[in-house]
Design a protein around this motif. Structure first.
Motif, mmCIF file in Angstrom:
data_model
loop_
_atom_site.group_PDB
_atom_site.id
_atom_site.type_symbol
_atom_site.label_atom_id
_atom_site.label_comp_id
_atom_site.label_asym_id
_atom_site.label_seq_id
_atom_site.Cartn_x
_atom_site.Cartn_y
_atom_site.Cartn_z
ATOM 1 N N TYR A 1 0.837 -1.204 0.000
ATOM 2 C CA TYR A 1 0.000 0.000 0.000
ATOM 3 C C TYR A 1 0.871 1.253 0.000
ATOM 4 O O TYR A 1 0.653 2.179 -0.782
ATOM 5 N N MET A 2 1.872 1.287 0.878
ATOM 6 C CA MET A 2 2.740 2.458 0.954
ATOM 7 C C MET A 2 3.447 2.726 -0.367
ATOM 8 O O MET A 2 3.545 3.873 -0.804
ATOM 9 N N THR A 3 3.939 1.692 -0.997
ATOM 10 C CA THR A 3 4.632 1.848 -2.279
ATOM 11 C C THR A 3 3.686 2.389 -3.341
ATOM 12 O O THR A 3 4.029 3.298 -4.099
ATOM 13 N N ALA A 4 2.485 1.838 -3.378
ATOM 14 C CA ALA A 4 1.507 2.293 -4.367
ATOM 15 C C ALA A 4 1.119 3.748 -4.147
ATOM 16 O O ALA A 4 1.041 4.534 -5.096
ATOM 17 N N LYS A 5 0.887 4.134 -2.899
ATOM 18 C CA LYS A 5 0.474 5.514 -2.626
ATOM 19 C C LYS A 5 1.631 6.490 -2.803
ATOM 20 O O LYS A 5 1.420 7.649 -3.135
ATOM 21 N N ALA A 6 2.866 6.042 -2.596
ATOM 22 C CA ALA A 6 4.021 6.903 -2.891
ATOM 23 C C ALA A 6 4.029 7.251 -4.375
ATOM 24 O O ALA A 6 4.495 8.319 -4.774
ATOM 25 N N GLY A 7 3.500 6.349 -5.190
ATOM 26 C CA GLY A 7 3.384 6.619 -6.620
ATOM 27 C C GLY A 7 2.511 7.822 -6.920
ATOM 28 O O GLY A 7 2.717 8.509 -7.928
ATOM 29 N N ALA A 8 1.531 8.117 -6.056
ATOM 30 C CA ALA A 8 0.687 9.298 -6.258
ATOM 31 C C ALA A 8 1.520 10.573 -6.163
ATOM 32 O O ALA A 8 1.321 11.519 -6.925
ATOM 33 N N HIS A 9 2.478 10.592 -5.241
ATOM 34 C CA HIS A 9 3.348 11.762 -5.110
ATOM 35 C C HIS A 9 4.246 11.897 -6.337
ATOM 36 O O HIS A 9 4.433 12.987 -6.869
ATOM 37 N N GLY A 10 4.781 10.768 -6.799
ATOM 38 C CA GLY A 10 5.617 10.791 -8.000
ATOM 39 C C GLY A 10 4.834 11.204 -9.231
ATOM 40 O O GLY A 10 5.318 11.979 -10.059
ATOM 41 N N LEU A 11 3.613 10.701 -9.357
ATOM 42 C CA LEU A 11 2.776 11.068 -10.495
ATOM 43 C C LEU A 11 2.493 12.565 -10.491
ATOM 44 O O LEU A 11 2.560 13.226 -11.523
ATOM 45 N N THR A 12 2.183 13.106 -9.326
ATOM 46 C CA THR A 12 1.894 14.539 -9.234
ATOM 47 C C THR A 12 3.084 15.361 -9.702
ATOM 48 O O THR A 12 2.937 16.300 -10.479
ATOM 49 N N LYS A 13 4.272 14.990 -9.258
ATOM 50 C CA LYS A 13 5.471 15.706 -9.707
ATOM 51 C C LYS A 13 5.688 15.511 -11.207
ATOM 52 O O LYS A 13 6.079 16.434 -11.911
ATOM 53 N N GLY A 14 5.408 14.312 -11.695
ATOM 54 C CA GLY A 14 5.593 14.024 -13.114
ATOM 55 C C GLY A 14 4.617 14.766 -14.009
ATOM 56 O O GLY A 14 4.922 15.070 -15.155
ATOM 57 N N LEU A 15 3.453 15.072 -13.496
ATOM 58 C CA LEU A 15 2.460 15.795 -14.291
ATOM 59 C C LEU A 15 2.788 17.274 -14.411
ATOM 60 O O LEU A 15 2.378 17.924 -15.360
#
Length: 118
Positions: free
Chosen positions: A83-97
């Protein structure tokens, strides 16, 4: 509000709120490949493809907001690594967008260091 007429200005805002999540509790010893892949798919895939789908509209409108919900567990830790790894992806996606054709830039949106796109 227009001071001369007392009427509110009419403006349109485009906001996408990405809040998909499955935080089923799990122990690291119990995580299988299938479980891991399922958590990544549930917690990351909809955010990316929803953002991808609205970017053309944001460009046409000259901007908007995409709000990606992550999790405080990525900052403070927990015993749920998938879960933590998947939700960390939300932070990365936001920066990537952020730099997509300069339609919007990432900016801080809360005191815990999370970021939003505006």
């Amino acid at each position: 509000m227009d001071d001369r007429t007392g009427q509110a200005e009419s403006r349109r805002y485009f906001v996408l709120i990405n809040n998909d999540a499955n935080d089923t509790r799990h122990k690291i010893e119990d995580v299988t490949v299938e479980y891991w892949d399922d958590r990544m798919a549930i917690n990351q895939r909809p955010m990316f493809f929803a953002a991808q789908a609205v970017i053309p509209q944001l460009k046409r409108l000259g901007g908007g907001s995409i709000i990606n919900f992550g999790s405080v567990s990525t900052r403070i830790g927990s015993n749920f690594p998938a879960y933590m790894t998947a939700k960390a992806g939300a932070h990365g996606l936001t920066k990537g967008l952020g730099p997509v054709d300069k339609v919007w830039e990432p900016y801080p949106c809360s005191g815990d260091g999370q970021e939003c796109s505006k």
